[in-house]
Design an enzyme around this catalytic site. Structure first.
Site, PDB file in Angstrom:
ATOM      1  N   CYS A 108      38.793  63.204  86.869  1.00  0.00           N
ATOM      2  CA  CYS A 108      38.450  63.179  85.453  1.00  0.00           C
ATOM      3  C   CYS A 108      39.234  64.218  84.661  1.00  0.00           C
ATOM      4  O   CYS A 108      39.773  65.179  85.205  1.00  0.00           O
ATOM      5  CB  CYS A 108      36.955  63.421  85.274  1.00  0.00           C
TER       6      CYS A 108
ATOM      7  N   ASP B 222      25.544  66.238  87.144  1.00  0.00           N
ATOM      8  CA  ASP B 222      26.350  67.388  86.747  1.00  0.00           C
ATOM      9  C   ASP B 222      25.418  68.560  86.481  1.00  0.00           C
ATOM     10  O   ASP B 222      24.217  68.386  86.265  1.00  0.00           O
ATOM     11  CB  ASP B 222      27.173  67.056  85.500  1.00  0.00           C
TER      12      ASP B 222
END
Length: 233
Positions: free
Chosen positions: A14, A142
Site C-alpha cells: 500500500c 490496523d
C-alpha cells in the site's frame, strides 16, 4: 470458520506513488496494490495518478483505493476511473455510508477496524464490528493511532477474538521481520487472512514516505511465503 492449513496468504503493498514501486510489487508477487486517496496523507495521490499507476498492473492484481470520510460521489467517480479497483474505507464511515459510497453494490470494499494499542485492544469487539460491516469483502485490522490512513504501529494481535466470521487483512506496523508471527497468530481465527504493508517496505530515512524499497518488498513477500510453508508443515 478457520482458514485451511494450505491456504495462501494474500499480500497488498500500500501507499504506492511511483511506477518503479508498482513494478517492484508486481515482480515480487503482490496480489493487490494500494493507493491512498486521502489528501492529508504524505502518501496521497489523485485518482488520475492512481489510474496511471494502476494501468501498469497485469491481470489478477487488484488496485485498492484508500478513502477517509470522503463524499460518496467522489468515491464512486474514483473507483470508476481506476478500472477493477475496490475501496478501503479508513475513517468513521458507517455501514450505510460504506454501502452508499460503494455505489449500492456496484463496487466492492474493505472496512478498516482501528484496534487500540496495548491492553485496550482486548476491549475492541471485532466479532460485532465484522457483523455490522457484513457487506464488506474484508475487515482490515490496523492500529488506532492519531490521524488516519495507517500509522505504522502494530497492535497486540494476540488480543483479537479466537474466531471471527470474516475475511481479515492484517495491517499496521508489519515488516519482513514480524509478518510471519502475525500470520501464525491470526491464520486460524478467521475465514482467510491477508496482509497489508506500507511503511514496513519503505526506503529508510525521513521524507521517504511513499517511496518503496524493492529489496524490502521482496523480503516481505518471501517472509509471507515462508510463514505459509511453516504453517502447513
Amino acid at each position: 470458520m478457520s482458514a485451511p492449513a494450505l491456504s495462501r496468504t494474500r499480500i497488498k503493498i500500500c501507499g504506492l506513488t511511483r511506477e518503479a514501486d508498482v513494478d517492484a510489487a508486481i515482480e515480487a508477487g503482490s496480489d493487490a496494490i494500494g493507493f491512498v486517496l486521502y489528501p492529508k496523507s504524505p502518501r496521497a495521490v489523485t485518482a488520475e495518478r492512481a489510474a496511471e499507476l494502476a494501468s501498469r498492473l497485469p491481470p489478477f492484481i487488484t488496485p485498492v483505493l484508500l478513502f477517509v470520510n470522503e463524499d460518496a460521489p467522489k468515491v464512486i467517480a474514483s473507483l470508476a476511473q481506476v478500472k477493477g479497483s475496490i475501496a478501503q474505507f479508513h475513517g468513521e464511515e458507517t455501514p450505510q455510508q460504506c454501502e452508499e459510497a460503494a455505489g449500492g453494490g456496484r463496487f466492492r470494499y474493505m472496512r478498516a477496524a482501528r484496534i487500540p494499542l496495548g491492553d485496550a485492544g482486548a476491549g475492541f469487539d471485532l466479532v460485532k464490528y465484522a457483523s455490522d460491516y457484513s457487506h464488506a469483502q474484508a475487515i482490515l485490522l490496523d492500529a488506532h493511532v492519531e490521524g488516519y490512513g495507517g500509522g505504522g504501529k502494530a497492535f497486540d494481535w494476540s488480543l483479537l477474538p479466537p474466531a471471527v466470521d470474516a475475511h481479515l487483512v492484517l495491517s499496521g506496523g508489519l515488516t519482513p521481520a514480524n509478518v510471519g508471527d502475525g500470520i501464525r497468530i491470526l491464520r486460524t481465527r478467521c475465514k482467510t487472512l491477508s496482509v497489508d504493508v506500507s511503511s514496513g517496505v519503505e526506503i529508510d530515512g525521513p521524507g521517504n514516505k511513499g517511496l518503496k524499497d524493492a529489496g524490502k518488498i521482496r523480503q516481505f513477500v518471501a517472509a509471507v511465503r515462508a510463514a505459509d510453508v511453516s504453517f502447513s508443515s
